[in-house]
Design a protein around this motif. Structure first.
Motif, PDB file in Angstrom:
ATOM      1  N   UNK A  91       0.826  -1.204   0.000  1.00  0.00           N
ATOM      2  CA  UNK A  91       0.000   0.000   0.000  1.00  0.00           C
ATOM      3  C   UNK A  91       0.863   1.258   0.000  1.00  0.00           C
ATOM      4  N   UNK A  92       1.994   1.200   0.692  1.00  0.00           N
ATOM      5  CA  UNK A  92       2.855   2.377   0.788  1.00  0.00           C
ATOM      6  C   UNK A  92       3.485   2.744  -0.549  1.00  0.00           C
ATOM      7  N   UNK A  93       3.791   1.758  -1.366  1.00  0.00           N
ATOM      8  CA  UNK A  93       4.438   2.064  -2.651  1.00  0.00           C
ATOM      9  C   UNK A  93       3.431   2.227  -3.780  1.00  0.00           C
ATOM     10  N   UNK A  94       2.159   1.917  -3.504  1.00  0.00           N
ATOM     11  CA  UNK A  94       1.147   2.045  -4.551  1.00  0.00           C
ATOM     12  C   UNK A  94       1.084   3.472  -5.064  1.00  0.00           C
ATOM     13  N   UNK A  95       1.078   3.639  -6.372  1.00  0.00           N
ATOM     14  CA  UNK A  95       1.081   4.961  -6.987  1.00  0.00           C
ATOM     15  C   UNK A  95      -0.181   5.133  -7.832  1.00  0.00           C
ATOM     16  N   UNK A  96      -1.133   5.983  -7.398  1.00  0.00           N
ATOM     17  CA  UNK A  96      -2.358   6.194  -8.178  1.00  0.00           C
ATOM     18  C   UNK A  96      -2.040   6.721  -9.573  1.00  0.00           C
ATOM     19  N   UNK A  97      -2.933   6.419 -10.525  1.00  0.00           N
ATOM     20  CA  UNK A  97      -2.678   6.828 -11.901  1.00  0.00           C
ATOM     21  C   UNK A  97      -3.910   7.387 -12.591  1.00  0.00           C
ATOM     22  N   UNK A  98      -4.945   7.742 -11.818  1.00  0.00           N
ATOM     23  CA  UNK A  98      -6.202   8.130 -12.451  1.00  0.00           C
ATOM     24  C   UNK A  98      -6.366   9.625 -12.688  1.00  0.00           C
ATOM     25  N   UNK A  99      -5.406  10.438 -12.252  1.00  0.00           N
ATOM     26  CA  UNK A  99      -5.556  11.889 -12.404  1.00  0.00           C
ATOM     27  C   UNK A  99      -5.739  12.286 -13.869  1.00  0.00           C
ATOM     28  N   UNK A 100      -5.010  11.642 -14.763  1.00  0.00           N
ATOM     29  CA  UNK A 100      -5.106  11.979 -16.170  1.00  0.00           C
ATOM     30  C   UNK A 100      -5.727  10.894 -17.005  1.00  0.00           C
ATOM     31  N   UNK A 101      -6.567  10.049 -16.376  1.00  0.00           N
ATOM     32  CA  UNK A 101      -7.155   8.908 -17.079  1.00  0.00           C
ATOM     33  C   UNK A 101      -8.637   8.786 -16.757  1.00  0.00           C
ATOM     34  N   UNK A 102      -9.400   8.300 -17.709  1.00  0.00           N
ATOM     35  CA  UNK A 102     -10.807   8.011 -17.496  1.00  0.00           C
ATOM     36  C   UNK A 102     -11.086   6.515 -17.645  1.00  0.00           C
TER      37      UNK A 102
END
Length: 334
Positions: A91-102
């Motif tokens: 969980x600590x290294x998880x990097x979200x990627x939805x800011x520029x994605x739909x």
């Protein structure tokens, strides 16, 4: 994981699927409390049932029996407490990627590696064979959207949209009706809090069966389920009553599915995952008008894996500011 919404789910919102580490911070580990077994390599497919008879959850419960309120898996014997914020390396290294994605999976915190650098197997969970089964778009609206928020209510304590992402920037909204696209602020606003009911007509949207591999029939001879499961029907035995209360007449279905393999050190991740969880909010525009009638709203999260075939348990969480909403959490060992 296969999420299912029928006429029967006015609106479901899933914000995050996160991995739970083995032996970190009290997160579930070892043998599965439901089956007494442990396994990896899940083919997840989702289920949660709700009769549309609840007005705002006021706490967390597990194992509710069909009472005209909410159904979920029965008591699971879980020994670990709520581990939100626990020091799980995955969980600590998880990097979200939805800011520029739909993309729906990105809104769920999955398959971010498809975006390229800086995402990789070390900070993103890959997914395979994703399918979205939804009625065709109509008049600029459709049965699912990826958005920054649902509705216009702002949390007075945080100044942020109340129904918004708990991780990353966006949520996935699924509906048995038609949702407008996000507004300039990224919020989906439904006029009068209701959605157009009939997203399409005929099969497969209105067929009187659950999308495969889901089955409403009881899959365990045990009264509480999760014993000697047949590997084909619902191991939790919790869907049948809800399905029958709606007359087995499903309409306006939407379902999606994908496959996951549990992260493992042997595959290059920094820890072994032994489970997953995601938060959701369930809305029904039919409460309280259709209480104790033949109509019934359900949201299903079904898992098909080496050790389990059926619906997953739900933990109820508070859902303030919404008399037609239930918030909850799906948790599962793999």
């Amino acid at each position: 994981m296969l999420g299912f919404s029928g006429r029967w789910t006015r609106l479901g919102a899933c914000a995050l699927i996160g991995a739970a580490c083995n032996g970190w911070g009290g997160v579930e580990s070892g043998e599965d409390a439901d089956t007494g077994e442990s396994g990896v390599g899940s083919d997840a497919t989702g289920t949660h049932g709700d009769s549309g008879h609840i007005s705002g959850a006021t706490g967390e419960t597990e194992g509710a029996e069909p009472t005209g309120e909410v159904t979920d898996a029965t008591s699971d014997g879980e020994t670990g407490g709520d581990t939100e914020g626990a020091a799980c390396p995955l969980a600590q290294v998880h990097l979200p990627c939805d800011a520029g994605s739909d993309e729906p999976l990105h809104a769920l915190g999955l398959d971010c590696g498809t975006r390229g650098e800086p995402w990789s197997v070390t900070n993103a969970v890959p997914a395979a064979n994703f399918t979205m089964n939804a009625a065709p778009e109509l008049q600029g609206k459709r049965a699912w959207q990826v958005a920054r928020a649902y509705g216009s209510f702002v949390d007075p304590d945080t100044g942020a949209p109340f129904w918004s992402a708990r991780e990353g920037d966006k949520v996935l909204l699924i509906s048995s009706g038609l949702l407008p696209p996000p507004d300039p602020d990224g919020a989906v606003i439904v006029e009068d809090g209701d959605v157009y009911n009939d997203v399409a007509f005929g099969d497969p949207w209105d067929s009187d069966e659950m999308p495969p591999p889901m089955q409403p029939a009881k899959g365990s001879p045990g009264s509480q389920g999760h014993v000697d499961c047949d590997g084909a029907n619902d191991c939790s035995n919790t869907i049948f009553g809800q399905w029958q209360s709606g007359g087995g007449d499903a309409e306006d279905k939407l379902w999606f599915g994908f496959e996951l393999t549990a992260p493992a050190k042997a595959a290059g991740q920094i820890a072994d995952a032994r489970g997953y969880r995601f938060d959701f909010a369930f809305f029904s525009a039919e409460f309280p008008e259709f209480v104790d009638t033949q109509y019934n709203d359900i949201f299903v999260v079904w898992q098909a894996s080496e050790k389990l075939h059926g619906q997953r348990r739900v933990r109820r969480r508070p859902a303030a500011h919404g008399d037609r909403a239930v918030a909850g959490r799906i948790r599962r060992r793999v």
